[in-house]
Design a protein around this motif. Sequence first.
Motif, PDB file in Angstrom:
ATOM      1  N   SER A  21      54.730  45.681  44.076  1.00 34.98           N
ATOM      2  CA  SER A  21      54.942  46.370  42.080  1.00 34.98           C
ATOM      3  C   SER A  21      53.863  44.519  41.928  1.00 34.98           C
ATOM      4  N   VAL A  22      53.542  45.092  40.788  1.00 37.53           N
ATOM      5  CA  VAL A  22      52.547  43.965  40.126  1.00 37.53           C
ATOM      6  C   VAL A  22      52.911  44.213  38.915  1.00 37.53           C
ATOM      7  N   THR A  23      53.459  43.393  37.570  1.00 36.35           N
ATOM      8  CA  THR A  23      53.412  43.899  37.013  1.00 36.35           C
ATOM      9  C   THR A  23      52.266  44.152  35.549  1.00 36.35           C
ATOM     10  N   SER A  24      51.679  44.983  35.030  1.00 43.26           N
ATOM     11  CA  SER A  24      50.814  44.397  33.821  1.00 43.26           C
ATOM     12  C   SER A  24      51.255  44.620  32.327  1.00 43.26           C
ATOM     13  N   CYS A  25      51.013  43.349  32.337  1.00 42.93           N
ATOM     14  CA  CYS A  25      52.363  43.940  30.569  1.00 42.93           C
ATOM     15  C   CYS A  25      52.059  42.691  29.684  1.00 42.93           C
ATOM     16  N   ARG A 310      43.002  49.074  43.945  1.00 44.18           N
ATOM     17  CA  ARG A 310      44.067  49.013  43.015  1.00 44.18           C
ATOM     18  C   ARG A 310      44.103  49.501  41.610  1.00 44.18           C
ATOM     19  N   ASP A 311      45.237  49.216  41.201  1.00 43.23           N
ATOM     20  CA  ASP A 311      45.981  50.502  40.179  1.00 43.23           C
ATOM     21  C   ASP A 311      44.584  49.748  39.079  1.00 43.23           C
ATOM     22  N   PRO A 312      44.595  51.465  38.183  1.00 41.81           N
ATOM     23  CA  PRO A 312      43.252  51.467  37.017  1.00 41.81           C
ATOM     24  C   PRO A 312      43.637  50.607  35.839  1.00 41.81           C
ATOM     25  N   PHE A 313      42.172  49.982  35.775  1.00 43.84           N
ATOM     26  CA  PHE A 313      42.810  48.517  35.079  1.00 43.84           C
ATOM     27  C   PHE A 313      41.241  48.626  34.130  1.00 43.84           C
ATOM     28  N   SER A 314      40.512  49.645  34.268  1.00 42.96           N
ATOM     29  CA  SER A 314      39.167  49.962  33.930  1.00 42.96           C
ATOM     30  C   SER A 314      39.127  51.049  33.502  1.00 42.96           C
ATOM     31  N   VAL A 315      37.605  51.410  32.509  1.00 46.32           N
ATOM     32  CA  VAL A 315      37.773  52.436  31.935  1.00 46.32           C
ATOM     33  C   VAL A 315      36.220  52.571  32.032  1.00 46.32           C
ATOM     34  N   MET A 316      36.074  54.199  32.463  1.00 46.46           N
ATOM     35  CA  MET A 316      34.669  54.192  32.568  1.00 46.46           C
ATOM     36  C   MET A 316      34.195  55.000  31.180  1.00 46.46           C
ATOM     37  N   GLY A 460      39.301  45.775  32.572  1.00 49.89           N
ATOM     38  CA  GLY A 460      40.110  44.822  31.911  1.00 49.89           C
ATOM     39  C   GLY A 460      40.146  43.506  32.786  1.00 49.89           C
ATOM     40  N   SER A 461      40.847  42.004  31.624  1.00 49.15           N
ATOM     41  CA  SER A 461      40.539  41.328  32.407  1.00 49.15           C
ATOM     42  C   SER A 461      41.816  40.711  31.798  1.00 49.15           C
ATOM     43  N   TYR A 462      42.570  40.973  30.854  1.00 45.48           N
ATOM     44  CA  TYR A 462      44.051  40.388  30.822  1.00 45.48           C
ATOM     45  C   TYR A 462      44.676  41.989  30.282  1.00 45.48           C
ATOM     46  N   SER A 463      45.933  42.008  29.574  1.00 49.69           N
ATOM     47  CA  SER A 463      46.551  43.138  29.903  1.00 49.69           C
ATOM     48  C   SER A 463      47.159  42.799  28.334  1.00 49.69           C
ATOM     49  N   VAL A 544      43.557  43.001  37.330  1.00 50.06           N
ATOM     50  CA  VAL A 544      42.900  42.795  36.873  1.00 50.06           C
ATOM     51  C   VAL A 544      41.484  41.591  37.058  1.00 50.06           C
ATOM     52  N   LEU A 545      41.376  41.295  38.525  1.00 47.24           N
ATOM     53  CA  LEU A 545      40.607  41.408  39.485  1.00 47.24           C
ATOM     54  C   LEU A 545      40.490  39.442  39.905  1.00 47.24           C
ATOM     55  N   ASN A 546      41.766  38.573  39.344  1.00 41.22           N
ATOM     56  CA  ASN A 546      42.026  37.983  39.663  1.00 41.22           C
ATOM     57  C   ASN A 546      42.059  37.496  41.273  1.00 41.22           C
ATOM     58  N   GLU A 547      41.462  37.800  42.005  1.00 43.25           N
ATOM     59  CA  GLU A 547      40.915  37.479  43.390  1.00 43.25           C
ATOM     60  C   GLU A 547      41.002  35.934  43.904  1.00 43.25           C
ATOM     61  N   VAL A 548      41.655  35.518  44.224  1.00 42.52           N
ATOM     62  CA  VAL A 548      41.232  33.889  44.586  1.00 42.52           C
ATOM     63  C   VAL A 548      41.061  33.692  46.357  1.00 42.52           C
TER      64      VAL A 548
END
Length: 556
Positions: A21-25, A310-316, A460-463, A544-548
């Motif tokens: 679980s990851v929150t995107s709010c 990844r959960d959908p966080f973009s729009v085409m 998207g880069s932030y919720s 949000v692709l914050n993958e370090v």
Amino acid sequence: MPSSPSRRTVITTGAVLLALSVTSCTGVPAPSPSSTSPAPTASAEPTATFNFGTAVQPLGLDPALSSDVESQRITRQILEGLVGVDQTTGKPTPLLATEWSESNEGRSYTFKLRSGVTFSDGTPFNADAVCTNFNRWFAFSEDLRRQAPGSSFKGVFKAHSDEPQLSIFKSCTALSQDTVQIDLTQRFTAFLQALTLPAFAIASPAALAAGNADVLNQNRGGQAVSAFGMNPVGTGPFNLKSWDEGSVTLTSNATYWGDRGQIGTINFVAYNHPQARLQALLDGKIDGYDAVTVGNFDQLVKRGKQIVQRDPFSVMYLGLNQEIPVLQNQKIRQAIEMAIDKETLIRRFFIDNTAEATQFVPPKISGFNNDAPALGHDPAKAREYLKEGGYAGEALRFYYPMNVTRPYLPTPEKVYAEISRQLTAVGLNIQPVPIDWSDGYLQRVQSPGDHALHLLGWNGSYSDADNFVGPLFGEKNGEFGYQDPQVFSKINRARGLPEGEERDEQYHTINAQIAASVPAVPIAFPISALALSDRVLSYPASPVLNEVFTKVQLKP
């Protein structure tokens, strides 16, 4: 407000192994995280080499000027911002700032900075360095912004120093070496979340000066860049070692303040065809790659490879340019929307569970409108609307990218071919304009020009809903030629409203108005996925692709 859960799913041989679980709010406007959290302990010297396949080369490595996914994937390793993203909650978390407070009714933020941090060139990170960066972004000239359409500052803060009366950013003040104050001209609810964007990573002032960061006299992939953009310097866990025609190599930063992880060397290797990335993984040349396509998916499952979704966080979307006279007619734009069979596009070209889009804000973001108007797929009605709109067979130049895979657009050539077929079937005169991604596709379709239609998307880069509607439709731009002062005003007002029902309702209204006027046709909220070798125990997948890559865990 309650958070919306999102999931990261790892699949192997068709079975779900892990759901995290990851929150995107949207987070609370001004949390004050504890400053007593212990700093990460220094780890052993990282020695592992990790080879990662990318879809294309980055366009530039100055995060303030390059917003494409591949550029940000690399700059996230090299530079850090004041505020990070919590992998579990999705909320802002301490990074270069250890704590913060809000005052003056949300128009002033004070940040306590992490002590003992240096840039990788040996110069100190402090409040002066933070203000050097903010003042640089604020002062970007109109000419520089035209050269670098990937600049994010205006999309977030509305204006630069040449129009200070319109800007949300007011000033940055170094109160002491470890305390900085940022003042805004008005409340901006998503300010802390916006600071998690790679665009607001803090660069070494010495390196910015030495690399003439605002002089874009180099060229990469059709994009003008500076010497700094070819060799960025930050406080992050990795340094740039080399950038050649086919790959970018990073090495672990020996002076990094935090946990350095297991990886000593990262090679980002570009493969512009999905099958080439797949084969490189199967041949053991790479340890993972991004942008798994439908065609790859079954092959990976059959070979027992890990697939991380990844959960959908973009729009085409299909972009429409209202600077083209025929597209100024709303009936013709609506006809284009009705000609498109989104269901077929999603079934054929996107990973399972990709959702059909009727607006530009994803479903898990506060402000998503369940009742946004959609015309649906209706070719017969599309023909009627073209006739009513007086369409006389005018040629529509349709731009689409080649030799690239984006998280929101896995196979652009195939998607173009199907959309073009659907549009031609209702009587539209489509002229294909294929452009190699590396020949400056992004700049061409985001600048004024003869593009009537184009394929693109927004990751998207932030919720926050503002991250989607603000940059795309918050003002007139070269991509859409869309001009609706009422919508512009509503977006500007919504970003300053405190979290709650009134703010959500404002975004519901904004989404409905945008959908009704059809400045672009949202098509899908795509599921994106990575493929990993058996060597990888875990990968920090993020909507949000914050993958370090310090958080990548490898088998011993």
